[in-house]
Design a protein around this motif. Structure first.
Motif, PDB file in Angstrom:
ATOM      1  N   ASP A 100     -84.534  96.328  45.440  1.00  0.00           N
ATOM      2  CA  ASP A 100     -86.324  95.456  45.882  1.00  0.00           C
ATOM      3  C   ASP A 100     -85.013  94.320  47.298  1.00  0.00           C
ATOM      4  OD1 ASP A 100     -88.286  97.245  44.483  1.00  0.00           O
ATOM      5  OD2 ASP A 100     -87.561  96.479  43.232  1.00  0.00           O
ATOM      6  N   LYS A 126     -84.085  99.038  49.201  1.00  0.00           N
ATOM      7  CA  LYS A 126     -85.572 100.382  49.705  1.00  0.00           C
ATOM      8  C   LYS A 126     -86.332  99.714  50.882  1.00  0.00           C
ATOM      9  CE  LYS A 126     -85.941 100.837  44.290  1.00  0.00           C
ATOM     10  NZ  LYS A 126     -87.240 100.002  43.548  1.00  0.00           N
ATOM     11  N   THR A 127     -86.364 100.773  51.705  1.00  0.00           N
ATOM     12  CA  THR A 127     -88.000 100.845  51.924  1.00  0.00           C
ATOM     13  C   THR A 127     -88.805  99.563  52.106  1.00  0.00           C
ATOM     14  OG1 THR A 127     -87.155 102.860  53.255  1.00  0.00           O
ATOM     15  CG2 THR A 127     -89.511 102.002  53.527  1.00  0.00           C
ATOM     16  N   ARG A 128     -88.512  98.581  52.720  1.00  0.00           N
ATOM     17  CA  ARG A 128     -89.803  97.849  53.416  1.00  0.00           C
ATOM     18  C   ARG A 128     -89.444  96.694  51.901  1.00  0.00           C
ATOM     19  NH1 ARG A 128     -92.720  96.578  56.887  1.00  0.00           N
ATOM     20  NH2 ARG A 128     -93.770  95.496  55.820  1.00  0.00           N
ATOM     21  N   TYR A 130     -86.198  93.452  50.845  1.00  0.00           N
ATOM     22  CA  TYR A 130     -86.097  92.636  51.222  1.00  0.00           C
ATOM     23  C   TYR A 130     -84.313  91.858  51.259  1.00  0.00           C
ATOM     24  CZ  TYR A 130     -90.876  91.650  51.233  1.00  0.00           C
ATOM     25  OH  TYR A 130     -92.296  91.257  51.881  1.00  0.00           O
ATOM     26  N   VAL A 184     -85.434  95.629  61.928  1.00  0.00           N
ATOM     27  CA  VAL A 184     -85.898  95.148  60.520  1.00  0.00           C
ATOM     28  C   VAL A 184     -86.801  94.058  60.872  1.00  0.00           C
ATOM     29  CG1 VAL A 184     -84.526  95.942  59.481  1.00  0.00           C
ATOM     30  CG2 VAL A 184     -83.522  94.372  60.713  1.00  0.00           C
ATOM     31  N   SER A 185     -87.021  92.958  60.564  1.00  0.00           N
ATOM     32  CA  SER A 185     -88.408  92.029  60.754  1.00  0.00           C
ATOM     33  C   SER A 185     -87.392  90.810  60.081  1.00  0.00           C
ATOM     34  CB  SER A 185     -89.774  92.430  59.871  1.00  0.00           C
ATOM     35  OG  SER A 185     -90.336  93.475  60.677  1.00  0.00           O
ATOM     36  N   GLN A 236     -86.750  91.773  56.640  1.00  0.00           N
ATOM     37  CA  GLN A 236     -87.560  92.412  55.423  1.00  0.00           C
ATOM     38  C   GLN A 236     -86.902  93.788  56.215  1.00  0.00           C
ATOM     39  OE1 GLN A 236     -91.932  92.961  54.777  1.00  0.00           O
ATOM     40  NE2 GLN A 236     -91.644  93.616  52.752  1.00  0.00           N
ATOM     41  N   LYS A 237     -86.880  95.395  55.692  1.00  0.00           N
ATOM     42  CA  LYS A 237     -86.172  96.346  56.061  1.00  0.00           C
ATOM     43  C   LYS A 237     -87.542  97.101  56.665  1.00  0.00           C
ATOM     44  CE  LYS A 237     -83.373 100.638  55.179  1.00  0.00           C
ATOM     45  NZ  LYS A 237     -83.134 101.420  54.221  1.00  0.00           N
TER      46      LYS A 237
END
Length: 237
Positions: A100, A126-128, A130, A184-185, A236-237
């Motif tokens: 996570d 994981k997706t979303r 950090y 990514v962001s 964030q991914k």
């Protein structure tokens, strides 16, 4: 501004007996940011470059499930799984599960390729999930003045190279570019709340104070992240 320069010892040298090898209170600042994230009830975290395990232990005390990576795993003393990987090499696919959160505190400046490192961190997420990265703020006003005077950024002189292995200055615009390239962001950029370290040296501070008029004219012209000793990047991914 310059009259307010403080040169103090780090206010927190250990956590539960484990040595902290960061600037003043950086672990506290990072944990405060992490606590504000939207994470699962018992989040999994990968602590990269974990050292003796002070931040891993702090995360565990906060309820995180911690996996650590430390090149010299014998240094790691926290009660968590610790792997010995060279983070200059591929490592993102070496774990059985994704995390996570991935944290890399005062690490990226020791590595040869920031893009390669961040790419591998994202593979472990994981997706979303950090990614939290910190690095010395080479854009700070003091670092820019040191560069003008010495031709070296703060924390990247020969002493830092020889004793601490600081080899790669990282800039906010680089992190922004890397995030754009990898899709990514960059959701937040902050800096630590610690004061300047004692090892800046009295002579440098005295030289800066003696140029107060010059500095008063130069400081307002500086753009970018001119405050803070260490930048904290949240991706964030």
């Amino acid at each position: 501004m310059l009259n307010k320069i403080a040169i103090n010892e780090d206010t927190e040298a250990t956590y539960r007996g484990l040595q902290i090898h960061t600037t003043a209170n950086l672990h506290r600042d990072c944990l405060g940011l992490i606590k504000r994230l939207d994470l699962p009830r018992t989040p999994s975290v990968l602590d990269l470059g974990a050292g003796a395990g002070a931040f891993s232990r702090r995360l565990m005390d906060t309820g995180f499930l911690v996996t650590a990576v430390e090149f010299n795993a014998q240094r790691f003393k926290a009660a968590a799984d610790c792997h010995s990987y060279d983070l200059n090499q591929d490592f993102g696919d070496k774990f059985l599960a994704r995390f996570d959160l991935v944290v890399a505190i005062e690490l990226i400046e020791h590595l040869s390729n920031p893009r390669h490192f961040i790419r591998n961190c994202l593979r472990a997420l994981k997706t979303r999930g950090y990614l939290l990265i910190t690095s010395p703020n080479t854009e700070s006003w003091i670092s820019r003045l040191v560069f003008l005077r010495r031709g070296r950024f703060l924390w990247f002189d020969e002493r830092d190279y020889d004793h601490y292995g600081h080899i790669t200055p990282v800039f906010t615009w680089q992190i922004e570019q890397i995030c754009g390239e990898l899709g990514v962001s960059l959701v937040r950029t902050e800096h630590n709340n610690g004061s300047l370290r004692k090892r800046l040296g009295r002579s440098l501070i005295k030289a800066l104070r003696n140029k107060m008029t010059y500095m008063s004219a130069l400081y307002p012209l500086m753009t970018g992240r001119k405050e803070g000793e260490v930048n904290i990047y949240l991706i964030q991914k």
